[in-house]
Design an enzyme around this catalytic site. Structure first.
Site, PDB file in Angstrom:
ATOM      1  N   CYS A 198      -2.683 -34.406  10.039  1.00  0.00           N
ATOM      2  CA  CYS A 198      -3.358 -35.476  10.702  1.00  0.00           C
ATOM      3  C   CYS A 198      -3.452 -36.564   9.856  1.00  0.00           C
ATOM      4  O   CYS A 198      -4.551 -36.997   8.373  1.00  0.00           O
ATOM      5  CB  CYS A 198      -4.885 -35.284  11.103  1.00  0.00           C
ATOM      6  SG  CYS A 198      -5.325 -34.251  12.406  1.00  0.00           S
ATOM      7  N   ASN A 258       3.210 -33.553  12.815  1.00  0.00           N
ATOM      8  CA  ASN A 258       2.158 -33.671  13.050  1.00  0.00           C
ATOM      9  C   ASN A 258       2.441 -35.452  13.385  1.00  0.00           C
ATOM     10  O   ASN A 258       3.555 -35.909  13.560  1.00  0.00           O
ATOM     11  CB  ASN A 258       0.681 -34.667  11.985  1.00  0.00           C
ATOM     12  CG  ASN A 258      -0.479 -33.710  12.009  1.00  0.00           C
ATOM     13  OD1 ASN A 258      -0.884 -34.894  13.200  1.00  0.00           O
ATOM     14  ND2 ASN A 258      -0.831 -33.140  11.767  1.00  0.00           N
ATOM     15  N   CYS A 304      31.384 -46.931  39.666  1.00  0.00           N
ATOM     16  CA  CYS A 304      31.195 -47.526  39.256  1.00  0.00           C
ATOM     17  C   CYS A 304      30.204 -48.640  40.602  1.00  0.00           C
ATOM     18  O   CYS A 304      31.141 -48.675  41.156  1.00  0.00           O
ATOM     19  CB  CYS A 304      32.278 -48.794  38.481  1.00  0.00           C
ATOM     20  SG  CYS A 304      31.724 -50.474  37.971  1.00  0.00           S
ATOM     21  N   CYS A 326      38.097 -51.594  21.512  1.00  0.00           N
ATOM     22  CA  CYS A 326      37.100 -50.726  22.464  1.00  0.00           C
ATOM     23  C   CYS A 326      36.931 -50.340  20.747  1.00  0.00           C
ATOM     24  O   CYS A 326      37.508 -49.366  20.151  1.00  0.00           O
ATOM     25  CB  CYS A 326      37.334 -49.992  23.583  1.00  0.00           C
ATOM     26  SG  CYS A 326      36.563 -48.766  23.468  1.00  0.00           S
ATOM     27  N   CYS A 380      31.876 -46.717  20.437  1.00  0.00           N
ATOM     28  CA  CYS A 380      30.896 -47.439  20.530  1.00  0.00           C
ATOM     29  C   CYS A 380      29.237 -46.883  20.785  1.00  0.00           C
ATOM     30  O   CYS A 380      28.621 -46.091  20.300  1.00  0.00           O
ATOM     31  CB  CYS A 380      30.078 -49.078  19.837  1.00  0.00           C
ATOM     32  SG  CYS A 380      29.790 -49.566  20.951  1.00  0.00           S
TER      33      CYS A 380
END
Lengths: 451, 437
Positions: free
Chosen positions: B138, B203, B346, B381, B384
């Site tokens: 906690c 937690n 698309c 490209c 990624c």
């Protein structure tokens, strides 16, 4: 043949007060803030958004929707007003289903576009409920004076944009009130709570615009005089004339111009004072035909028929409007043209319609006729420019096909006269297109005055 | 139907779905409702010493919402149970007696003195509960008093208290860890060294859930002030998954049973925690958002997924993804993927284009032959995955691996079929000649 011999049944007060109130309530109630946020969240914030391309005034729709979504409805409204100072009215009357919402990628993908029109109303209503004035301040006074003739959407947009630039505007209108068709046309349930007048006040709050109501071009004021008194003129005079059917008995009681009746309805303080026929026939296929047909039903007419001379797909009223008519219990009778008006004791009692057929692009009557009983016949077969108002002691702008000819800047054949809205050639007969005309003309006038 | 029964450090439950120590498990009334709804077990809300703590009398919770008020993250400043110890113990005893087939673990938090732990362990043993969970997690309130995360942030304390507990009770000891540390492996190793039977994590995370810009105070605001709370719910799941995986991968703690906690909302969330090594999962926010009924689809969904994947028992997939959790330096640099846009799917929103154009590699068109058209430019490209992440249409953009031997148009080089990573890369000043896996 079902000809009625009964006396014409035209009566006011067909409904209870509650029924009138319910029937003429807002067609699309305002979204609440949660609904607006959820709907705004559906927008994909598209790159180079197709909706924006489809808007005649090029409102940055993804941006204003994002501003609603981020909890900035005031900024959202400013984004709208930057392109369209009548964004509030356009949100109510634009045929969004054939403009922005038709090109929304979600319409393409799933048949459920983002409710752009309702979101635009949410933002602009928010702005007007929290601000007294337009979000703009006037630039330094230019000492130039412009006359804007006609205080409808085109004239208001033009006047506001020129006022922002520091010019002084006299805004003339033939009627006692500004607003044009926003105030006197369009269906009442699209502009409740006196919105048209409130929007006029909002636009005039910019300052520098003097409204001169009750000044009719060709009667009270004249183009040649205006040209000698002002640095520039913008004509946004709309279409003052209405087409006739060209039939016998057209002058009999019970045959009315739809636009006149709608104007009366829009100005009525008490809808129960408006007499409406029990059986109504509307001739025409445009927005005005739908507006008068639906409102006749809402006033308590029992039997309303729109008669249109071609197929339903050719009606100028959008598909949405056609559905609105039909869900309000209006019958749409297609391939039927008016052939004769039946009158009894000086009052219309029926209309004879001839079936039509289109062959090789030409419309022809088949000879087959049907007569519908009618206590009222509304004419909604188009409006016309009354060119005489432009004539006078000086030259008039060039007219073609009954409309004023303008260039890309909305300039007429006269060097100091621009024009826009329904009165110009090539207009789209849309509020939003009229606003764009006013905007473009204002920019051109400002350039001319600054040169 | 797959067998969902679990045996977690000797604690048996009919399914791996336990309610975490939290408000839903504060008293018999709630726990009985949970068992009636089908939950496999509960960790009873943390017991402390009398006199019981008190809670604030203003708001305890705050939330992050989506636009449709979908709850994404949840924050609380509630403390451990504020009911007398004896009341809780009696209820625990009765509930365990009535629900023998369910797991009933008791969460504990007392000051760091051996005697205090001996005392409370004895009391819990008398209830015949199945085990204890040491609340070292906690992050608010109790930590200011030297308990909760104040213990969990010091591995030596964790080890010390864990050892005491193992010495003084026959019950299994689960150590609940705080994520408010820099390296989760250290407290896990400490618990392991102290003899813990298992760890449970995470937690809640230290958080300020928002700021009231009118009051200029953090929310939730109590009489003009706010204090940090503990963050949980769907938003914390990725953090929890990583921490679970870290412990499962660590050679020191590998094989140490884990009860996974942190944003488990669906059967799939649970399966993911389990694939990373969790033998059971603990749920709180999902129950507090929707009620106990959510367990029904957790059970059915997990079972259906196991059936369709050919698993007949939980053990068959617990930890199965752990061997595939790697370090960056060991990823195959010869693997080359390119984004591919399915033009039929698309919807032409253009988000992939603008994301790539503005913020990445200028590898997606917006126009082609004068038409609005979005297509990946393989020459640019880098694979990624940004476009995949921002595309609103599922599976419209996919990452396609390039065939070995083909030419990568971006580099002009042949795709090498062999495995090679950073450890051998010529740009690495520390490069070695043979790749270490």
């Amino acid at each position: 043949m079902t000809q009625s011999n009964a006396a014409p049944d035209v009566a006011a007060g067909r409904l209870s007060d509650e029924e009138y109130a319910r029937n003429f309530a807002d067609l699309h109630p305002l979204l609440d803030p949660h609904e607006a946020r959820v709907e705004a969240d559906r927008c994909y914030f598209c790159h180079d958004a197709p909706c924006m391309q489809a808007c005649p005034t090029s409102i940055d729709i993804p941006q204003f929707i994002r501003q609603i979504s981020t909890g900035n409805p005031t900024g959202s409204a400013k984004t709208i007003y930057d392109q369209n100072i009548l964004g509030g009215m356009c949100a109510r009357v634009c045929p969004t289903e054939t403009l922005c919402e038709q090109s929304c990628v979600r319409e393409v993908a799933e048949g459920k576009p983002v409710k752009i029109g309702q979101l635009q109303r949410y933002a602009t209503d928010h702005y007007m409920s929290t601000n007294d004035k337009t979000p703009y301040t006037r630039k330094a006074a230019s000492s130039k004076r412009v006359a804007v003739v006609g205080a409808g959407p085109a004239g208001l947009a033009c006047a506001h944009a020129l006022a922002v630039e520091g010019h002084d505007i006299d805004l003339y209108d033939a009627r006692a009130k500004a607003g044009g068709l926003n105030e006197f046309g369009i269906a009442a349930y699209k502009s409740v709570d006196n919105f048209a007048a409130r929007e006029v006040d909002f636009i005039l709050s910019i300052g520098g615009i003097t409204l001169k109501a009750g000044q009719k071009l060709g009667t009270d004021i004249h183009l040649a005089d205006l040209r000698s008194q002002y640095d520039a003129i913008f004509l946004s005079i709309g279409l003052g004339g209405v087409n006739d059917l060209g039939l016998e008995n057209e002058a009999k009681d019970g045959v009315l111009n739809a636009v006149d009746y709608i104007s009366e309805l829009r100005q009525a303080k008490d809808l129960s004072s408006l007499p409406v026929g029990k059986r109504v026939v509307v001739i025409g296929g445009g927005m005005t035909a739908v507006d008068i047909a639906v409102q006749s039903r809402l006033l308590g007419a029992e039997d309303v028929t729109i008669a249109y001379r071609r197929g339903q797909d050719r009606m100028n009223a959008s598909e949405y409007e056609q559905h609105l008519a039909q869900t309000n219990g209006v019958k749409i009778l297609t391939w039927a043209q008016p052939k004769g008006l039946v009158a009894q004791n000086g009052h219309i009692s029926g209309i004879e319609l001839e079936k039509t057929r289109e062959t090789g692009g030409a419309l022809k009557g088949t000879g087959e006729t049907v007569t519908l009983p009618a206590d009222m016949v509304f004419k909604a077969v188009g409006q016309t420019l009354v060119p005489a108002v432009l004539n006078g002691s000086g030259p008039a702008p060039q007219i073609e096909k009954g409309r004023i000819v303008v260039d890309a800047d909305r300039k007429t054949s006269l060097d100091d006269v621009w024009a826009g809205g329904d009165c110009v050639l090539g207009g789209e007969d849309l509020t939003v297109a009229a606003v764009e005309d006013g905007k473009i003309a204002a920019a051109a006038i400002h350039r001319a005055l600054s040169a | 139907m797959a067998d969902l029964r679990t045996n977690f450090v000797g604690i048996k439950s009919p399914n791996p779905f336990w309610l975490a120590s939290a408000p839903p498990t504060d008293k018999a009334y709630n726990v009985v409702r949970a068992f009636q709804a089908g939950w496999g077990g509960v960790v009873w809300k943390t017991l402390g010493e009398d006199p019981p703590v008190v809670n604030v009398n203003g708001p305890r919770y705050g939330a992050i919402h989506g636009k449709d008020r979908h709850l994404i993250g949840f924050n609380n400043i509630e403390l451990i149970t504020d009911r007398p110890l004896e009341v809780n113990l009696q209820e625990i005893k009765q509930v365990k007696r009535d629900w023998k087939d369910r797991a009933l673990v008791v969460s504990l938090m007392v000051p760091c003195e051996e005697k205090n732990w001996i005392d409370i362990l004895k009391k819990v043993e008398d209830t015949e509960a199945d085990g204890v969970e040491l609340n070292f997690g906690c992050p608010h309130g109790m930590s200011e008093r030297g308990m909760g995360s104040a213990v969990g942030q010091v591995p030596e304390y964790i080890e010390m208290v864990t050892r005491w507990c193992k010495q003084h009770t026959r019950m299994p000891v689960i150590v609940k860890l705080t994520p408010n540390i820099t390296d989760i492996r250290k407290p896990a190793q400490a618990a392991n060294a102290g003899g813990a039977d298992a760890v449970s994590l995470i937690n809640t995370i230290n958080s300020i859930v928002g700021v009231d810009l009118d009051a200029m105070a953090p929310t939730p605001t109590i009489d003009g002030k706010g204090a940090h709370g503990g963050y949980c719910g769907p938003a914390v799941k990725p953090i929890a998954l990583n921490m679970v995986a870290e412990i499962a991968r660590d050679p020191v703690t590998h094989g140490l049973p884990i009860s996974g906690i942190g944003g488990v909302t669906t059967w799939r969330d649970a399966a993911e925690f389990m694939a990373l090594g969790a033998g059971t999962v603990q749920v709180c926010t999902a129950a507090m958002t929707y009620g106990f009924k959510v367990v029904q689809d957790m059970i059915e969904g997990l079972s259906d997924w196991m059936d369709s994947s050919g698993y007949t028992s939980i053990d068959q997939f617990v930890g199965k993804a752990v061997p595939n959790c790697s370090d960056w330096q060991h990823l195959n640099l010869n693997y080359i993927a390119k984004a591919k846009i399915d033009q039929d799917l698309c919807i032409k929103c253009g988000r992939c284009h603008i994301a790539c154009e503005d913020t990445s590699h200028q590898a997606i068109t917006s126009m082609f032959n004068g038409e609005r058209h979005f297509e990946v430019i393989d020459e640019e490209c880098v694979g990624c995955n940004l476009c995949v992440s921002v595309c609103p249409v599922e599976n419209c953009i996919t990452m396609e691996a390039m065939e070995a031997g083909s030419i990568d148009p971006r580099t002009g080089k042949k795709v090498d079929p062999t495995y090679a990573n950073w450890t051998t890369h010529p740009n690495n000043p520390m490069a070695v000649t043979e790749a270490a896996e």
